[in-house]
Design a protein around this motif. Sequence first.
Motif, PDB file in Angstrom:
ATOM      1  N   ARG A 160     -41.929  -9.312 -16.666  1.00 50.53           N
ATOM      2  CA  ARG A 160     -42.169  -9.423 -15.217  1.00 50.53           C
ATOM      3  C   ARG A 160     -40.924  -9.798 -14.444  1.00 50.53           C
ATOM      4  NH1 ARG A 160     -42.466  -8.683 -10.883  1.00 50.53           N
ATOM      5  NH2 ARG A 160     -43.985  -9.260  -9.287  1.00 50.53           N
ATOM      6  N   ASP A 161     -39.891 -10.298 -15.141  1.00 55.07           N
ATOM      7  CA  ASP A 161     -38.808 -10.958 -14.427  1.00 55.07           C
ATOM      8  C   ASP A 161     -37.447 -10.289 -14.529  1.00 55.07           C
ATOM      9  OD1 ASP A 161     -40.526 -13.025 -13.557  1.00 55.07           O
ATOM     10  OD2 ASP A 161     -40.340 -14.023 -15.487  1.00 55.07           O
ATOM     11  N   SER A 174     -38.038 -17.573 -11.786  1.00 55.57           N
ATOM     12  CA  SER A 174     -38.323 -17.341 -13.204  1.00 55.57           C
ATOM     13  C   SER A 174     -37.463 -18.250 -14.069  1.00 55.57           C
ATOM     14  CB  SER A 174     -38.067 -15.871 -13.578  1.00 55.57           C
ATOM     15  OG  SER A 174     -36.704 -15.526 -13.372  1.00 55.57           O
ATOM     16  N   GLU A 191     -38.548 -10.471  -2.553  1.00 55.11           N
ATOM     17  CA  GLU A 191     -38.045 -11.197  -3.719  1.00 55.11           C
ATOM     18  C   GLU A 191     -36.556 -11.441  -3.499  1.00 55.11           C
ATOM     19  OE1 GLU A 191     -40.042 -12.158  -6.075  1.00 55.11           O
ATOM     20  OE2 GLU A 191     -41.430 -10.582  -6.703  1.00 55.11           O
ATOM     21  N   ILE A 250     -35.867 -17.861 -17.898  1.00 53.07           N
ATOM     22  CA  ILE A 250     -35.654 -16.858 -18.946  1.00 53.07           C
ATOM     23  C   ILE A 250     -35.106 -17.537 -20.199  1.00 53.07           C
ATOM     24  CG2 ILE A 250     -34.508 -14.714 -19.573  1.00 53.07           C
ATOM     25  CD1 ILE A 250     -36.370 -14.327 -17.262  1.00 53.07           C
ATOM     26  N   SER A 293     -42.581 -11.901 -23.575  1.00 50.67           N
ATOM     27  CA  SER A 293     -43.211 -10.851 -22.777  1.00 50.67           C
ATOM     28  C   SER A 293     -44.284 -10.127 -23.580  1.00 50.67           C
ATOM     29  CB  SER A 293     -42.154  -9.851 -22.281  1.00 50.67           C
ATOM     30  OG  SER A 293     -41.211 -10.474 -21.441  1.00 50.67           O
ATOM     31  N   TYR A 320     -36.968 -13.593 -24.905  1.00 46.94           N
ATOM     32  CA  TYR A 320     -37.639 -13.152 -23.675  1.00 46.94           C
ATOM     33  C   TYR A 320     -38.596 -11.996 -23.968  1.00 46.94           C
ATOM     34  CZ  TYR A 320     -38.408 -10.961 -19.144  1.00 46.94           C
ATOM     35  OH  TYR A 320     -38.997 -10.393 -18.042  1.00 46.94           O
ATOM     36  N   VAL A 322     -32.341 -10.385 -12.445  1.00 51.81           N
ATOM     37  CA  VAL A 322     -33.412 -11.313 -12.800  1.00 51.81           C
ATOM     38  C   VAL A 322     -34.095 -11.763 -11.513  1.00 51.81           C
ATOM     39  CG1 VAL A 322     -34.033 -13.488 -13.906  1.00 51.81           C
ATOM     40  CG2 VAL A 322     -32.191 -12.077 -14.862  1.00 51.81           C
ATOM     41  N   ARG A 323     -35.403 -11.747 -11.541  1.00 50.12           N
ATOM     42  CA  ARG A 323     -36.191 -12.097 -10.355  1.00 50.12           C
ATOM     43  C   ARG A 323     -36.102 -13.593 -10.058  1.00 50.12           C
ATOM     44  NH1 ARG A 323     -41.947 -13.083  -9.168  1.00 50.12           N
ATOM     45  NH2 ARG A 323     -42.266 -13.420 -11.403  1.00 50.12           N
ATOM     46  N   SER A 356     -43.620 -20.696 -14.470  1.00 51.72           N
ATOM     47  CA  SER A 356     -43.190 -19.743 -15.489  1.00 51.72           C
ATOM     48  C   SER A 356     -43.676 -20.265 -16.830  1.00 51.72           C
ATOM     49  CB  SER A 356     -41.660 -19.606 -15.479  1.00 51.72           C
ATOM     50  OG  SER A 356     -41.231 -18.582 -16.347  1.00 51.72           O
TER      51      SER A 356
END
Length: 763
Positions: free
Chosen positions: A616-617, A672, A639, A674, A581, A577, A668-669, A703
């Motif tokens: 971002r997540d 997404s 969110e 991951i 990123s 991840y 975690v958003r 994503s």
Amino acid sequence: MKFSHDFKLSEHSGSSRVYACGDITARIDFLSGSMMRVALFRDGCKMLPTFTVDPQNEFLTEGRDKLSLDGFPLFTPKVDETAEGERFSLGTVEAELDTHNFVLSYKKDGKLLFADRAPLAYNFQNEFGNGTYHYITREKGEKIYGLGDKGGSVNKAGRTFRIETSDSMGYDAETSDPLYKHVPFYMCENSVGCYGIYYDTSDSSVMDLGREINNYYPAFKFFKSDDDSLVYYVFFGSKLEILRQYCSVCGKQTLPPKWSFDYCASTMAYTDAPNSEEKMYEFLKKLETLNMGCGGFYLSSGYTSVGNLRCVFNWNYDKFPDPAKFIERFNGEKIHLIPNIKPAFLTSHPMYDEIAEKGLFVKNDDGTPFVTEFWDGMGSYIDFTLPEGFKFWHDNVTEKLLDFGIDATWNDNNEFDIKDTDAVANGFKDGSVKASRIRPILTYLMVASSYSAQTEKYPGKRPFLSTRSGSSAVRRLATTWSGDNFTSFNDLRYCHYIGMTMSLSGFFFYGHDLGGFSGDMPSRELLLRWMQHGIFEPRFTIHSWNSDGSATMPWSYPDAVPAARKIMAERKKLIPYLYNSAFLSAENDVPMTSPLFLYYDDKEIDCDSASFLVGRDILAACILDEGVNDTEVYLPKNEIWYLNDRVYDGGTSVTLNIPPDGEVPYFVRGGSVIAYDEALYGYKSAEKLRFTVYPLRSGSFKSEFFTDDGESFAYKTGDCVHLRFTVDCDSEYVKVHIENIGKKTITPDIVLCGADDRILTVE
């Protein structure tokens, strides 16, 4: 007449306007619909080249004309005459110019965003004394972010800073200034909107952000420089848009090799010891015994010692009888050595007289080497503006390091602490220049010389360099860190803020010396808390120069080794991840870590929060105070956020319990995908990728995921895995569509997060 200067339009084009008043020229260039450049200078002024501005992402060795328009899209504003001068309509802002005293003001939606301070904002005829000044308006309650590695709170409003570099050994992260970076860029947020300003100068400067008040003027802030010209950029938009624009002006951040995101060790103690090689081999054995992974080792300068002094490019053969064999041993374990190199040579250095005879040092007016204090002695700095000096460094990096099998460099102590105005560098096209005026340029050229050596020696490999000092120019070539911090909980907290501040200044690939570099051995609790914070930093490195000569290591407290392994295992799990990123950061000019307010306009967000975004997540929060295990985490609005087997709505706060002896829970958003490394953690564990989907309650999202060989430039021609996920969510199904736009094949292992019981389909 002083305090009264009338400018008249002397020439113009679609995107540029030039005004004159006596021997003073003022120029405005509209570089895009949300970015403009202002320049003020006198006839005959010899502007130094810029090395920070590089929109074409070129490898600069001689710099770039400060007024060049190359690489900018350019914009033609609508121009209207006014009673006082002219009005320019940009995309989101109207700029008005009062040609009397050249006063610019900027309005958004009819409201004043900010303006030059009236009646006089610039030091046209020494009205404000010596130096170059720019005064602008200040709004009560405004917030200011940026300026590089500045300490204290993330919001810099109301403080004064020196814009120059210093070897700040054992600094206080709350109060010390200056530190290591020269970054005259900030973003301001007030009741009307946001704007950013970057002053393009390498000269030492002062930034007063509201500390000074004066009875004769309304509230103001100002920039003061020793430069004899003033060139600055103004950016408009959201905070994120402003930051991205600034980064686009400076050029792309380099993508580090993947191994550099693994745990990288370091300590002064091992290379300072008389049995250094033995200590280093014991380190390898300890990793194997404790079954801990490691990607690199920052080799401190003790490997170059002559007696108690440190002499760059000098291998101490008593400590390392066969450097090539030693390096081969580490390479065989896939642990990259990152040797410390310093740009000054002590007068007792075995190579000093030879270098002086060749004239490669920064000089006095009479041509003799300029000598100043450096690392327990007196020494001279290489003049990197001299082509022969640049080549000398390149050749020695190659012969003394790379030819032995090393493929990385640690460019350290490169603040070029030259304040004597008699010291002279070779300069550029216009001839010699005072070295005190170009200190961050000398830093950049040192790093550029190391970079050129590494890319020439290993042409197919992405070079890894770390630099302590520099302007934003070095982001194109190297990663960085926060320097010689101190072992304390106070420094842990304020280094967190320094990290956020560096991210808001364009230094996206940064880290801290976990545990603290200077001071006593960190307590068990402090070491583990630093390591927990390091899980989420781009650079995960423990480094120390403890007062008792000990080395801070993951195993410094035997009873804490299980906790250290859990923390390091969590870091290893996140590397796919983090690397993804990093790729998105380099490609899109967005930070790897950032304060929540960069993405969310939510008044409940505290700019000095211990919570922050990773990529971002992921929303992480760490414990920054001694004896505390719980922290309140605010989740931004609009969110949904996942934590283990639960989902939370934004706009709420959640109490997290984070003991010091284990993994750190994080959110975690929703919306997404991951990538995790699900392999069993260990000394040489291979990566096992698994993708976890964190869906929306309903609707669609996209994503992406990137990976490659981790070390080459082949990804630039598509030799990589680059997945694009499109995920549709309804009450019963989570449907994942995958497209791979890279040339490397992959069969993704995809699962749905544990908090969701819908049916997952993949196509």
